[in-house]
Design an enzyme around this catalytic site. Sequence first.
Site, PDB file in Angstrom:
ATOM      1  N   CYS A   1      -6.225   2.232   6.200  1.00  0.00           N
ATOM      2  CA  CYS A   1      -6.552   0.515   6.321  1.00  0.00           C
ATOM      3  C   CYS A   1      -6.326   0.314   7.417  1.00  0.00           C
ATOM      4  CB  CYS A   1      -6.341  -0.373   5.208  1.00  0.00           C
ATOM      5  SG  CYS A   1      -4.820  -1.295   5.337  1.00  0.00           S
TER       6      CYS A   1
ATOM      7  N   HIS B   1       0.791  -0.918   0.209  1.00  0.00           N
ATOM      8  CA  HIS B   1      -0.196   0.028   0.476  1.00  0.00           C
ATOM      9  C   HIS B   1       0.902   1.295   0.010  1.00  0.00           C
ATOM     10  CE1 HIS B   1      -3.489  -2.699   1.601  1.00  0.00           C
ATOM     11  NE2 HIS B   1      -3.042  -3.201   0.504  1.00  0.00           N
TER      12      HIS B   1
ATOM     13  N   CYS C   1      -2.478  -0.242   7.194  1.00  0.00           N
ATOM     14  CA  CYS C   1      -1.102   1.286   7.488  1.00  0.00           C
ATOM     15  C   CYS C   1      -1.353   2.493   8.499  1.00  0.00           C
ATOM     16  CB  CYS C   1      -1.510   2.216   6.260  1.00  0.00           C
ATOM     17  SG  CYS C   1      -1.435   1.260   4.556  1.00  0.00           S
TER      18      CYS C   1
ATOM     19  N   GLU D   1       0.634   3.921   0.890  1.00  0.00           N
ATOM     20  CA  GLU D   1       1.503   4.204   2.753  1.00  0.00           C
ATOM     21  C   GLU D   1       2.917   3.575   3.531  1.00  0.00           C
ATOM     22  OE1 GLU D   1      -1.363   3.413   2.056  1.00  0.00           O
ATOM     23  OE2 GLU D   1      -2.929   4.523   3.351  1.00  0.00           O
TER      24      GLU D   1
END
Lengths: 149, 149
Positions: free
Chosen positions: B83, B53, B86, B55
Amino acid sequence: MTATDAECMGLALQQARQALLAGEVPIGACLVHGERRIVARNTVLSGSDPTGHAEIVAIRRASTELNATRLDGARLYVTVEPCLMCAAATHYAGIAEVHYGASLADLQELTGDELSAEPLPVGPRLRGGLQRDASLALLRAWSERRALR
Amino acid sequence: MTATDAECMGLALQQARQALLAGEVPIGACLVHGERRIVARNTVLSGSDPTGHAEIVAIRRASTELNATRLDGARLYVTVEPCLMCAAATHYAGIAEVHYGASLADLQELTGDELSAEPLPVGPRLRGGLQRDASLALLRAWSERRALR
């Protein structure tokens, strides 16, 4: 505990011991996908990576090796119960089962990490307590060593 | 919205656009640490990495560049609300503030991901809605493209 469970947790514990020798938080993992066994250990300090928990390293290594975005049906053995970050990662990776040794509560007692241990509403089936004593002994050794600094 | 906020979210949106062009989920990030700005985008598909992801990629890149396990005081701009995985990673990295565009609820409407959007009890200060429309437009374009396949 099946022979395979014991063997895979043994590989994870071996990784945790290596982490301890390297001055890392002693947590190790073994990811089983088909015939493959992919091991990993905590690399937060040695890898300068706050996301370098054993589970994340194992998932990244396995998905790179298999050139796959998902590891559907895989089993993950890890010496300590996955934190929220790692639990969510196992969900995204499609891991079917996680077998762990010591619990997050055990770890929190030693480290004071305040992230909740509530299980996620989705994700793999979790089973704890597999060779918990061996995992705890490593965490305690690390905690005592840290206190001496 | 300060000039810096707009500029940093602009860099994150640029990354999200590049992700869309690469066929990835269009989410981008910009991590600000001191004078440094480190950008990243989702690499789940292109990097065969379920943990890729934006991040996580930004945090890993920043901690590698700075050779640091923690990025205390850093600000993270991300086009979509982090999410659980993260959010926990931003906590471990010591990030102070997260500014995001579209919400997890926005994303869930398009993707059906069932991971809870409950904020963590610990971690950075969160501020949402920064250039949300631009972020949503990219997510919708991706969602429509996916539906055509």
